[in-house]
Scaffold this active site. Structure first.
Site, PDB file in Angstrom:
ATOM      1  N   GLU A  39       0.780  -1.171  -0.166  1.00  0.00           N
ATOM      2  CA  GLU A  39      -0.038  -0.118   0.070  1.00  0.00           C
ATOM      3  C   GLU A  39       0.985   1.197  -0.052  1.00  0.00           C
ATOM      4  O   GLU A  39       2.115   1.209   0.770  1.00  0.00           O
ATOM      5  CB  GLU A  39      -0.869   0.033   1.039  1.00  0.00           C
ATOM      6  N   CYS A  74      -1.942  -7.185   5.554  1.00  0.00           N
ATOM      7  CA  CYS A  74      -1.361  -8.379   5.095  1.00  0.00           C
ATOM      8  C   CYS A  74      -0.484  -9.080   5.902  1.00  0.00           C
ATOM      9  O   CYS A  74      -0.727 -10.286   6.248  1.00  0.00           O
ATOM     10  CB  CYS A  74      -0.674  -8.392   3.505  1.00  0.00           C
TER      11      CYS A  74
END
Ligand code: UDX
Ligand code: UDX
Length: 446
Positions: free
Chosen positions: A153, A258
Protein backbone atom coordinates in the site's frame (compact mmCIF):
# COMPACT_ATOMS: atom_id res chain seq x y z
CA UNK A 1 0.00 -8.27 -27.51
CA UNK A 2 -3.67 -8.50 -28.58
CA UNK A 3 -6.09 -6.87 -26.18
CA UNK A 4 -7.63 -9.43 -23.78
CA UNK A 5 -10.79 -8.33 -21.91
CA UNK A 6 -10.17 -8.83 -18.19
CA UNK A 7 -12.47 -9.26 -15.21
CA UNK A 8 -11.61 -8.31 -11.61
CA UNK A 9 -13.69 -9.41 -8.62
CA UNK A 10 -13.17 -7.19 -5.57
CA UNK A 11 -12.42 -3.47 -5.81
CA UNK A 12 -10.16 -3.15 -2.77
CA UNK A 13 -6.48 -2.19 -2.75
CA UNK A 14 -5.35 -5.15 -4.77
CA UNK A 15 -8.36 -5.25 -7.07
CA UNK A 16 -8.17 -1.54 -7.96
CA UNK A 17 -4.39 -1.49 -8.45
CA UNK A 18 -4.63 -4.61 -10.65
CA UNK A 19 -7.61 -3.37 -12.67
CA UNK A 20 -6.15 0.08 -13.25
CA UNK A 21 -2.73 -1.38 -14.03
CA UNK A 22 -4.11 -3.67 -16.73
CA UNK A 23 -6.34 -0.92 -18.15
CA UNK A 24 -3.23 1.22 -18.41
CA UNK A 25 -1.61 -1.61 -20.39
CA UNK A 26 -4.48 -1.33 -22.90
CA UNK A 27 -6.95 -3.96 -21.70
CA UNK A 28 -10.68 -3.41 -21.16
CA UNK A 29 -11.33 -4.27 -17.53
CA UNK A 30 -14.69 -4.88 -15.86
CA UNK A 31 -14.56 -4.73 -12.05
CA UNK A 32 -17.26 -6.31 -9.88
CA UNK A 33 -17.63 -5.47 -6.21
CA UNK A 34 -20.48 -6.36 -3.86
CA UNK A 35 -20.51 -2.96 -2.11
CA UNK A 36 -23.00 -0.64 -3.90
CA UNK A 37 -21.46 2.60 -2.49
CA UNK A 38 -18.02 1.53 -3.68
CA UNK A 39 -19.28 0.70 -7.19
CA UNK A 40 -21.24 3.96 -7.37
CA UNK A 41 -18.24 6.00 -6.21
CA UNK A 42 -15.84 4.31 -8.64
CA UNK A 43 -18.32 4.70 -11.51
CA UNK A 44 -18.35 8.41 -10.68
CA UNK A 45 -14.55 8.48 -10.73
CA UNK A 46 -14.22 8.71 -6.94
CA UNK A 47 -11.60 6.34 -5.47
CA UNK A 48 -12.69 5.13 -1.99
CA UNK A 49 -9.14 4.44 -0.75
CA UNK A 50 -6.07 6.63 -0.24
CA UNK A 51 -3.52 5.25 -2.72
CA UNK A 52 -1.10 7.73 -4.33
CA UNK A 53 -1.66 8.10 -8.10
CA UNK A 54 -4.63 5.75 -8.31
CA UNK A 55 -7.30 8.40 -8.96
CA UNK A 56 -5.25 9.98 -11.77
CA UNK A 57 -4.44 6.65 -13.45
CA UNK A 58 -8.03 5.56 -13.13
CA UNK A 59 -9.16 8.80 -14.77
CA UNK A 60 -6.61 8.41 -17.59
CA UNK A 61 -7.99 4.93 -18.35
CA UNK A 62 -11.64 5.69 -17.72
CA UNK A 63 -12.77 4.48 -21.14
CA UNK A 64 -11.28 1.03 -20.52
CA UNK A 65 -12.62 0.60 -16.96
CA UNK A 66 -16.15 -0.40 -15.95
CA UNK A 67 -17.45 -0.91 -12.40
CA UNK A 68 -20.48 -3.08 -11.68
CA UNK A 69 -22.36 -5.06 -9.06
CA UNK A 70 -23.29 -7.69 -11.67
CA UNK A 71 -21.05 -10.69 -12.35
CA UNK A 72 -22.77 -11.10 -15.71
CA UNK A 73 -21.35 -7.74 -16.79
CA UNK A 74 -17.91 -9.22 -16.16
CA UNK A 75 -18.65 -12.50 -17.94
CA UNK A 76 -20.11 -10.65 -20.93
CA UNK A 77 -16.63 -10.10 -22.33
CA UNK A 78 -13.90 -11.34 -19.99
CA UNK A 79 -12.45 -14.87 -20.08
CA UNK A 80 -9.70 -14.19 -17.58
CA UNK A 81 -11.09 -13.27 -14.14
CA UNK A 82 -8.82 -12.04 -11.31
CA UNK A 83 -10.19 -12.77 -7.83
CA UNK A 84 -9.14 -10.02 -5.37
CA UNK A 85 -11.67 -10.33 -2.58
CA UNK A 86 -10.72 -10.02 1.08
CA UNK A 87 -9.33 -13.04 2.93
CA UNK A 88 -9.18 -11.64 6.47
CA UNK A 89 -7.98 -13.73 9.41
CA UNK A 90 -10.47 -15.72 11.47
CA UNK A 91 -10.12 -15.81 15.28
CA UNK A 92 -8.16 -19.06 15.02
CA UNK A 93 -5.66 -17.43 12.68
CA UNK A 94 -6.80 -19.21 9.54
CA UNK A 95 -7.71 -17.16 6.47
CA UNK A 96 -11.47 -16.59 6.06
CA UNK A 97 -12.15 -17.89 2.55
CA UNK A 98 -15.92 -17.39 2.55
CA UNK A 99 -15.70 -14.56 -0.01
CA UNK A 100 -13.39 -16.64 -2.21
CA UNK A 101 -15.72 -19.65 -2.18
CA UNK A 102 -18.67 -17.33 -2.82
CA UNK A 103 -17.01 -16.09 -6.01
CA UNK A 104 -15.93 -19.59 -7.09
CA UNK A 105 -19.47 -20.88 -6.72
CA UNK A 106 -20.84 -17.90 -8.67
CA UNK A 107 -18.28 -18.40 -11.47
CA UNK A 108 -18.85 -22.14 -11.50
CA UNK A 109 -22.33 -21.38 -12.83
CA UNK A 110 -20.82 -20.10 -16.07
CA UNK A 111 -20.97 -22.40 -19.12
CA UNK A 112 -18.27 -20.58 -21.04
CA UNK A 113 -14.54 -21.30 -21.16
CA UNK A 114 -12.90 -19.30 -18.37
CA UNK A 115 -9.67 -18.92 -16.40
CA UNK A 116 -10.02 -18.02 -12.72
CA UNK A 117 -6.87 -16.22 -11.49
CA UNK A 118 -6.47 -16.13 -7.70
CA UNK A 119 -4.79 -12.92 -6.50
CA UNK A 120 -6.21 -12.95 -3.00
CA UNK A 121 -3.79 -14.49 -0.52
CA UNK A 122 -5.03 -17.99 0.28
CA UNK A 123 -3.62 -20.93 2.25
CA UNK A 124 -1.56 -23.47 0.33
CA UNK A 125 -3.88 -26.16 -1.04
CA UNK A 126 -6.76 -23.79 -1.81
CA UNK A 127 -6.15 -24.07 -5.55
CA UNK A 128 -6.25 -27.86 -5.33
CA UNK A 129 -9.59 -27.70 -3.51
CA UNK A 130 -11.03 -25.25 -6.05
CA UNK A 131 -9.90 -27.51 -8.89
CA UNK A 132 -11.56 -30.51 -7.21
CA UNK A 133 -14.81 -28.59 -6.70
CA UNK A 134 -14.86 -27.42 -10.34
CA UNK A 135 -14.18 -30.95 -11.63
CA UNK A 136 -16.88 -32.44 -9.37
CA UNK A 137 -19.28 -30.09 -11.14
CA UNK A 138 -18.06 -31.10 -14.59
CA UNK A 139 -16.38 -27.73 -15.10
CA UNK A 140 -13.07 -28.91 -16.51
CA UNK A 141 -13.35 -26.05 -19.05
CA UNK A 142 -12.85 -23.56 -16.21
CA UNK A 143 -9.10 -23.11 -15.64
CA UNK A 144 -7.42 -22.08 -12.39
CA UNK A 145 -4.21 -20.11 -11.95
CA UNK A 146 -2.54 -18.81 -8.77
CA UNK A 147 -1.03 -15.34 -9.38
CA UNK A 148 -0.22 -13.88 -5.95
CA UNK A 149 0.11 -10.13 -5.52
CA UNK A 150 3.11 -8.38 -3.96
CA UNK A 151 1.61 -4.89 -3.95
CA UNK A 152 2.48 -2.69 -0.97
CA UNK A 153 0.00 0.00 0.00
CA UNK A 154 1.23 3.48 -0.82
CA UNK A 155 3.28 2.16 -3.77
CA UNK A 156 0.75 -0.29 -5.27
CA UNK A 157 0.82 1.15 -8.81
CA UNK A 158 4.60 1.29 -8.97
CA UNK A 159 4.69 -2.31 -7.65
CA UNK A 160 2.24 -3.37 -10.36
CA UNK A 161 4.21 -1.56 -13.07
CA UNK A 162 7.66 -2.73 -11.92
CA UNK A 163 7.24 -6.03 -10.12
CA UNK A 164 10.36 -7.81 -8.82
CA UNK A 165 8.74 -10.95 -10.20
CA UNK A 166 5.42 -12.24 -11.43
CA UNK A 167 4.48 -15.67 -10.09
CA UNK A 168 2.18 -17.84 -12.21
CA UNK A 169 1.18 -21.20 -10.76
CA UNK A 170 -1.09 -23.34 -12.93
CA UNK A 171 -2.50 -26.83 -13.38
CA UNK A 172 -2.74 -26.49 -17.16
CA UNK A 173 0.27 -24.84 -18.87
CA UNK A 174 -2.01 -23.19 -21.45
CA UNK A 175 -3.88 -21.34 -18.69
CA UNK A 176 -0.55 -20.24 -17.22
CA UNK A 177 0.59 -19.08 -20.67
CA UNK A 178 -2.46 -16.82 -21.08
CA UNK A 179 -1.94 -15.16 -17.68
CA UNK A 180 1.82 -14.85 -18.16
CA UNK A 181 1.19 -13.19 -21.54
CA UNK A 182 -0.74 -10.39 -19.81
CA UNK A 183 2.40 -9.42 -17.88
CA UNK A 184 4.78 -9.64 -20.85
CA UNK A 185 4.78 -5.83 -21.41
CA UNK A 186 6.15 -5.34 -17.87
CA UNK A 187 9.42 -7.09 -18.76
CA UNK A 188 9.66 -8.62 -15.26
CA UNK A 189 10.88 -12.14 -14.45
CA UNK A 190 7.91 -14.49 -14.76
CA UNK A 191 8.21 -17.53 -12.49
CA UNK A 192 6.11 -20.47 -13.66
CA UNK A 193 5.35 -23.05 -10.97
CA UNK A 194 2.66 -25.45 -9.86
CA UNK A 195 -0.28 -23.96 -7.94
CA UNK A 196 0.75 -25.03 -4.42
CA UNK A 197 4.25 -23.57 -4.83
CA UNK A 198 2.85 -20.27 -6.08
CA UNK A 199 0.57 -20.10 -3.04
CA UNK A 200 3.53 -20.85 -0.76
CA UNK A 201 5.77 -18.25 -2.43
CA UNK A 202 3.32 -15.54 -1.35
CA UNK A 203 3.00 -16.67 2.27
CA UNK A 204 6.69 -17.46 2.62
CA UNK A 205 7.72 -14.11 1.09
CA UNK A 206 5.64 -12.21 3.64
CA UNK A 207 6.91 -14.49 6.40
CA UNK A 208 10.51 -13.75 5.36
CA UNK A 209 9.81 -10.00 5.42
CA UNK A 210 8.22 -10.05 8.88
CA UNK A 211 11.08 -12.23 10.14
CA UNK A 212 13.52 -9.52 9.04
CA UNK A 213 11.45 -6.86 10.80
CA UNK A 214 11.20 -8.80 14.08
CA UNK A 215 14.92 -9.64 13.82
CA UNK A 216 15.98 -5.99 13.42
CA UNK A 217 13.59 -4.97 16.21
CA UNK A 218 15.20 -7.49 18.57
CA UNK A 219 18.67 -6.29 17.55
CA UNK A 220 17.44 -2.77 18.29
CA UNK A 221 16.30 -3.84 21.75
CA UNK A 222 19.74 -5.29 22.47
CA UNK A 223 21.40 -2.12 21.11
CA UNK A 224 19.57 -0.13 23.78
CA UNK A 225 21.10 -2.33 26.48
CA UNK A 226 24.65 -2.30 25.14
CA UNK A 227 24.81 1.31 23.93
CA UNK A 228 24.94 0.64 20.17
CA UNK A 229 22.95 2.60 17.53
CA UNK A 230 20.54 0.50 15.45
CA UNK A 231 20.60 2.89 12.51
CA UNK A 232 24.34 2.35 12.08
CA UNK A 233 23.96 -1.35 12.80
CA UNK A 234 21.22 -1.78 10.19
CA UNK A 235 23.34 0.13 7.66
CA UNK A 236 26.27 -2.18 8.43
CA UNK A 237 24.12 -5.29 7.99
CA UNK A 238 22.49 -4.00 4.82
CA UNK A 239 25.76 -3.39 3.02
CA UNK A 240 26.27 -7.14 2.94
CA UNK A 241 25.10 -8.13 -0.54
CA UNK A 242 23.91 -11.46 0.88
CA UNK A 243 21.48 -9.51 3.13
CA UNK A 244 20.71 -6.14 1.42
CA UNK A 245 19.31 -3.00 3.09
CA UNK A 246 15.54 -3.56 2.71
CA UNK A 247 13.16 -4.23 5.57
CA UNK A 248 15.74 -3.50 8.26
CA UNK A 249 13.94 -0.44 9.66
CA UNK A 250 13.55 -0.88 13.43
CA UNK A 251 10.44 0.51 15.03
CA UNK A 252 7.31 -0.34 16.96
CA UNK A 253 6.44 -3.37 14.83
CA UNK A 254 4.66 -4.23 11.63
CA UNK A 255 0.92 -3.95 10.97
CA UNK A 256 -1.36 -3.75 7.96
CA UNK A 257 -3.85 -5.79 5.99
CA UNK A 258 -1.37 -8.45 4.96
CA UNK A 259 1.61 -9.18 7.20
CA UNK A 260 -0.23 -9.99 10.46
CA UNK A 261 -2.89 -12.13 8.80
CA UNK A 262 -0.53 -13.90 6.39
CA UNK A 263 1.95 -14.68 9.18
CA UNK A 264 -0.75 -16.17 11.38
CA UNK A 265 -2.31 -17.99 8.40
CA UNK A 266 1.01 -19.65 7.57
CA UNK A 267 1.65 -20.58 11.20
CA UNK A 268 -1.84 -22.08 11.41
CA UNK A 269 -1.47 -23.86 8.07
CA UNK A 270 1.73 -25.49 9.34
CA UNK A 271 0.03 -26.49 12.61
CA UNK A 272 -2.94 -27.96 10.72
CA UNK A 273 -0.40 -29.97 8.74
CA UNK A 274 1.25 -31.25 11.95
CA UNK A 275 4.22 -28.88 12.14
CA UNK A 276 4.91 -26.30 14.86
CA UNK A 277 6.42 -23.31 12.99
CA UNK A 278 8.56 -22.18 15.92
CA UNK A 279 10.41 -19.37 14.18
CA UNK A 280 7.24 -17.75 12.84
CA UNK A 281 5.54 -18.13 16.22
CA UNK A 282 8.41 -16.14 17.74
CA UNK A 283 8.35 -13.54 14.97
CA UNK A 284 4.66 -12.89 15.69
CA UNK A 285 5.22 -12.78 19.46
CA UNK A 286 8.19 -10.39 19.13
CA UNK A 287 6.00 -8.09 17.05
CA UNK A 288 3.23 -8.02 19.65
CA UNK A 289 5.78 -7.18 22.40
CA UNK A 290 7.48 -4.57 20.21
CA UNK A 291 4.25 -2.59 19.87
CA UNK A 292 4.13 -2.27 23.66
CA UNK A 293 7.79 -1.51 24.46
CA UNK A 294 7.47 2.25 23.91
CA UNK A 295 4.95 2.42 26.76
CA UNK A 296 7.81 1.53 29.13
CA UNK A 297 9.91 4.33 27.61
CA UNK A 298 7.10 6.76 28.46
CA UNK A 299 6.93 5.41 32.02
CA UNK A 300 10.73 5.69 32.36
CA UNK A 301 10.40 9.44 31.81
CA UNK A 302 6.94 10.22 33.18
CA UNK A 303 6.42 7.57 35.89
CA UNK A 304 2.75 6.55 36.12
CA UNK A 305 0.91 7.55 32.98
CA UNK A 306 -2.32 8.05 34.87
CA UNK A 307 -3.62 11.53 34.05
CA UNK A 308 -0.70 12.23 31.71
CA UNK A 309 -1.49 13.49 28.22
CA UNK A 310 0.14 11.62 25.37
CA UNK A 311 -0.04 12.77 21.76
CA UNK A 312 -0.32 9.76 19.42
CA UNK A 313 1.16 10.96 16.13
CA UNK A 314 0.15 8.80 13.15
CA UNK A 315 -2.57 6.13 13.29
CA UNK A 316 -2.37 4.27 9.96
CA UNK A 317 -0.16 1.18 9.82
CA UNK A 318 2.29 3.07 7.61
CA UNK A 319 2.47 6.42 5.82
CA UNK A 320 0.80 7.19 2.46
CA UNK A 321 -2.25 5.02 3.16
CA UNK A 322 -5.46 5.58 5.11
CA UNK A 323 -5.55 1.92 6.14
CA UNK A 324 -5.66 1.22 9.89
CA UNK A 325 -5.97 -2.56 9.63
CA UNK A 326 -3.79 -4.13 12.37
CA UNK A 327 -2.10 -0.76 12.90
CA UNK A 328 0.26 -0.67 15.93
CA UNK A 329 -1.53 2.56 16.96
CA UNK A 330 -4.58 0.45 17.85
CA UNK A 331 -2.65 -1.50 20.49
CA UNK A 332 -0.75 1.55 21.72
CA UNK A 333 -3.82 3.75 22.01
CA UNK A 334 -5.68 1.09 23.95
CA UNK A 335 -2.66 0.41 26.23
CA UNK A 336 -2.28 4.10 27.04
CA UNK A 337 -6.00 4.47 27.76
CA UNK A 338 -5.81 1.40 29.99
CA UNK A 339 -2.98 3.11 31.93
CA UNK A 340 -5.28 6.08 32.54
CA UNK A 341 -3.50 8.40 30.12
CA UNK A 342 -5.31 11.08 28.11
CA UNK A 343 -4.68 10.19 24.47
CA UNK A 344 -4.87 12.83 21.77
CA UNK A 345 -4.37 11.44 18.29
CA UNK A 346 -3.46 12.96 14.92
CA UNK A 347 -3.31 11.42 11.46
CA UNK A 348 -3.55 13.22 8.08
CA UNK A 349 -5.80 10.67 6.34
CA UNK A 350 -6.82 7.77 8.61
CA UNK A 351 -10.48 6.73 8.06
CA UNK A 352 -13.19 6.16 10.66
CA UNK A 353 -10.78 6.46 13.60
CA UNK A 354 -13.66 6.53 16.13
CA UNK A 355 -14.74 3.06 14.93
CA UNK A 356 -11.32 1.77 15.97
CA UNK A 357 -11.15 3.77 19.21
CA UNK A 358 -14.72 3.62 20.50
CA UNK A 359 -14.10 5.88 23.45
CA UNK A 360 -11.43 8.00 25.02
CA UNK A 361 -9.21 9.13 22.14
CA UNK A 362 -9.45 12.82 21.26
CA UNK A 363 -8.73 13.69 17.62
CA UNK A 364 -6.56 16.68 16.75
CA UNK A 365 -6.51 18.50 13.41
CA UNK A 366 -2.76 19.12 13.45
CA UNK A 367 0.32 17.69 15.18
CA UNK A 368 0.70 21.01 17.03
CA UNK A 369 -2.86 20.76 18.36
CA UNK A 370 -2.18 17.18 19.43
CA UNK A 371 0.96 18.07 21.44
CA UNK A 372 -0.58 21.16 23.08
CA UNK A 373 -0.17 20.71 26.85
CA UNK A 374 1.01 17.12 26.31
CA UNK A 375 3.51 15.32 28.55
CA UNK A 376 4.86 13.37 25.59
CA UNK A 377 4.61 13.07 21.82
CA UNK A 378 4.73 9.48 20.53
CA UNK A 379 5.52 9.05 16.82
CA UNK A 380 3.69 5.92 15.62
CA UNK A 381 3.60 6.42 11.83
CA UNK A 382 6.46 8.15 10.02
CA UNK A 383 4.33 10.74 8.17
CA UNK A 384 6.75 13.25 6.57
CA UNK A 385 4.83 16.13 8.18
CA UNK A 386 6.21 15.04 11.55
CA UNK A 387 9.66 16.33 10.73
CA UNK A 388 8.02 19.71 11.49
CA UNK A 389 7.84 18.71 15.15
CA UNK A 390 11.39 19.84 15.82
CA UNK A 391 10.73 23.53 16.54
CA UNK A 392 10.50 25.77 19.58
CA UNK A 393 6.77 26.43 19.06
CA UNK A 394 6.09 22.72 19.57
CA UNK A 395 8.53 22.47 22.53
CA UNK A 396 6.90 25.43 24.27
CA UNK A 397 3.37 24.12 23.62
CA UNK A 398 4.14 20.86 25.44
CA UNK A 399 3.89 20.43 29.22
CA UNK A 400 6.95 18.14 29.01
CA UNK A 401 8.98 18.39 25.76
CA UNK A 402 9.45 14.62 25.44
CA UNK A 403 9.41 12.97 21.98
CA UNK A 404 9.38 9.17 21.73
CA UNK A 405 10.11 8.31 18.10
CA UNK A 406 8.65 4.88 17.38
CA UNK A 407 9.91 5.04 13.78
CA UNK A 408 13.39 6.57 14.20
CA UNK A 409 12.41 9.24 11.70
CA UNK A 410 13.99 12.22 13.45
CA UNK A 411 17.64 13.16 13.96
CA UNK A 412 18.46 12.72 17.69
CA UNK A 413 21.09 15.50 17.73
CA UNK A 414 18.77 18.05 16.11
CA UNK A 415 15.85 17.12 18.37
CA UNK A 416 17.94 17.38 21.54
CA UNK A 417 19.54 20.62 20.32
CA UNK A 418 16.01 22.01 19.94
CA UNK A 419 15.47 21.40 23.68
CA UNK A 420 13.47 18.17 23.59
CA UNK A 421 14.13 14.97 25.49
CA UNK A 422 14.30 12.34 22.75
CA UNK A 423 13.89 8.58 22.85
CA UNK A 424 13.92 6.27 19.84
CA UNK A 425 14.10 2.56 19.07
CA UNK A 426 17.51 0.97 19.44
CA UNK A 427 19.30 4.31 19.68
CA UNK A 428 21.30 5.63 22.65
CA UNK A 429 18.67 6.56 25.23
CA UNK A 430 18.22 10.16 26.45
CA UNK A 431 18.72 8.88 29.98
CA UNK A 432 22.06 7.28 29.07
CA UNK A 433 23.09 10.30 26.95
CA UNK A 434 22.27 12.76 29.76
CA UNK A 435 24.13 10.50 32.28
CA UNK A 436 27.21 10.38 30.01
CA UNK A 437 27.09 14.16 29.48
CA UNK A 438 26.95 14.77 33.27
CA UNK A 439 29.78 12.18 33.78
CA UNK A 440 31.88 13.95 31.07
CA UNK A 441 31.22 17.32 32.72
CA UNK A 442 32.26 15.83 36.09
CA UNK A 443 35.42 14.35 34.50
CA UNK A 444 36.76 17.75 33.40
CA UNK A 445 40.58 17.59 33.69
CA UNK A 446 41.03 20.19 36.39
C1 UDX B 1 -7.29 -8.47 -0.51
C2 UDX B 1 -7.07 -9.62 0.42
O1 UDX B 1 -7.55 -9.25 1.67
C3 UDX B 1 -5.65 -10.00 0.56
O2 UDX B 1 -5.52 -11.21 1.22
C4 UDX B 1 -5.07 -10.24 -0.72
O3 UDX B 1 -3.74 -10.42 -0.54
C5 UDX B 1 -5.39 -9.14 -1.63
O4 UDX B 1 -6.72 -8.77 -1.71
P1 UDX B 1 -7.32 -5.91 -0.15
O5 UDX B 1 -7.40 -5.57 -1.58
O6 UDX B 1 -6.58 -5.03 0.75
O7 UDX B 1 -6.71 -7.37 0.06
O8 UDX B 1 -8.81 -6.20 0.40
P2 UDX B 1 -9.95 -5.18 0.66
O9 UDX B 1 -9.41 -3.81 0.59
O10 UDX B 1 -10.65 -5.66 1.83
O11 UDX B 1 -10.89 -5.36 -0.64
C6 UDX B 1 -11.63 -6.47 -0.89
C7 UDX B 1 -12.80 -6.01 -1.77
O12 UDX B 1 -13.52 -7.17 -2.17
C8 UDX B 1 -13.78 -5.10 -1.02
O13 UDX B 1 -14.03 -3.95 -1.79
C9 UDX B 1 -15.05 -5.95 -0.92
O14 UDX B 1 -16.24 -5.19 -1.04
C10 UDX B 1 -14.90 -6.88 -2.12
N1 UDX B 1 -15.63 -8.15 -2.00
C11 UDX B 1 -15.56 -8.85 -0.86
C12 UDX B 1 -16.35 -8.59 -3.12
O15 UDX B 1 -16.42 -7.92 -4.12
N2 UDX B 1 -17.00 -9.78 -3.02
C13 UDX B 1 -17.00 -10.50 -1.88
O16 UDX B 1 -17.64 -11.56 -1.85
C14 UDX B 1 -16.26 -10.04 -0.76
C1 UDX C 1 3.12 -5.80 2.40
C2 UDX C 1 4.18 -6.34 1.45
O1 UDX C 1 5.26 -5.43 1.39
C3 UDX C 1 3.58 -6.55 0.07
O2 UDX C 1 4.53 -7.17 -0.79
C4 UDX C 1 2.38 -7.46 0.18
O3 UDX C 1 1.81 -7.67 -1.04
C5 UDX C 1 1.38 -6.89 1.13
O4 UDX C 1 1.96 -6.67 2.38
P1 UDX C 1 2.09 -3.48 3.01
O5 UDX C 1 1.44 -4.22 4.12
O6 UDX C 1 1.29 -2.56 2.20
O7 UDX C 1 2.77 -4.55 1.99
O8 UDX C 1 3.26 -2.62 3.68
P2 UDX C 1 4.84 -2.71 3.94
O9 UDX C 1 5.45 -1.51 3.33
O10 UDX C 1 5.36 -4.01 3.60
O11 UDX C 1 4.86 -2.51 5.54
C6 UDX C 1 4.20 -3.42 6.33
C7 UDX C 1 4.47 -3.08 7.80
O12 UDX C 1 5.83 -3.36 8.12
C8 UDX C 1 4.22 -1.61 8.16
O13 UDX C 1 3.59 -1.54 9.41
C9 UDX C 1 5.64 -1.03 8.23
O14 UDX C 1 5.72 0.05 9.14
C10 UDX C 1 6.43 -2.24 8.76
N1 UDX C 1 7.86 -2.22 8.40
C11 UDX C 1 8.22 -2.35 7.08
C12 UDX C 1 8.82 -2.11 9.42
O15 UDX C 1 8.49 -2.00 10.60
N2 UDX C 1 10.15 -2.12 9.07
C13 UDX C 1 10.56 -2.25 7.77
O16 UDX C 1 11.78 -2.26 7.53
C14 UDX C 1 9.57 -2.36 6.74
Amino acid sequence: MPEEPIGVIGAGWVGLATATGFADLGHHVTVRDVTPERVAALSAGVVPIHEPGLAQLLEQNRDRLRFTLELDDVLESARIIFVCVGTPATYSGEADLSAVWGVIDELAGCERELVIVMKSTVPVGTGERVRRRLDERGLAHVGYVSNPEFLAEGTALANFRNPDRVVVGSFAATDGDRVAALYAPLAAPILRTDVASAEMIKLASNAALVTRISFINEIANVCELVGADIEDVARGIGLDRRLGPHFLRAGIGYGGSCFPKDASALKQLAANSGYHFQLLASVIEVNELQKRRVVQKLRDHLGSLHGKTVALLGLTFKPHTDDMREAPSLVLGSRLLAEGAVVRAWDPVARDVQRHFPDGVELAETPLEAVHGADAALIVTEWPELTELVRSEVRDAMRTPLIVDGRNMLDPTAVRAAGFTYEAIGRPSAMVTELNESRNESRLPF
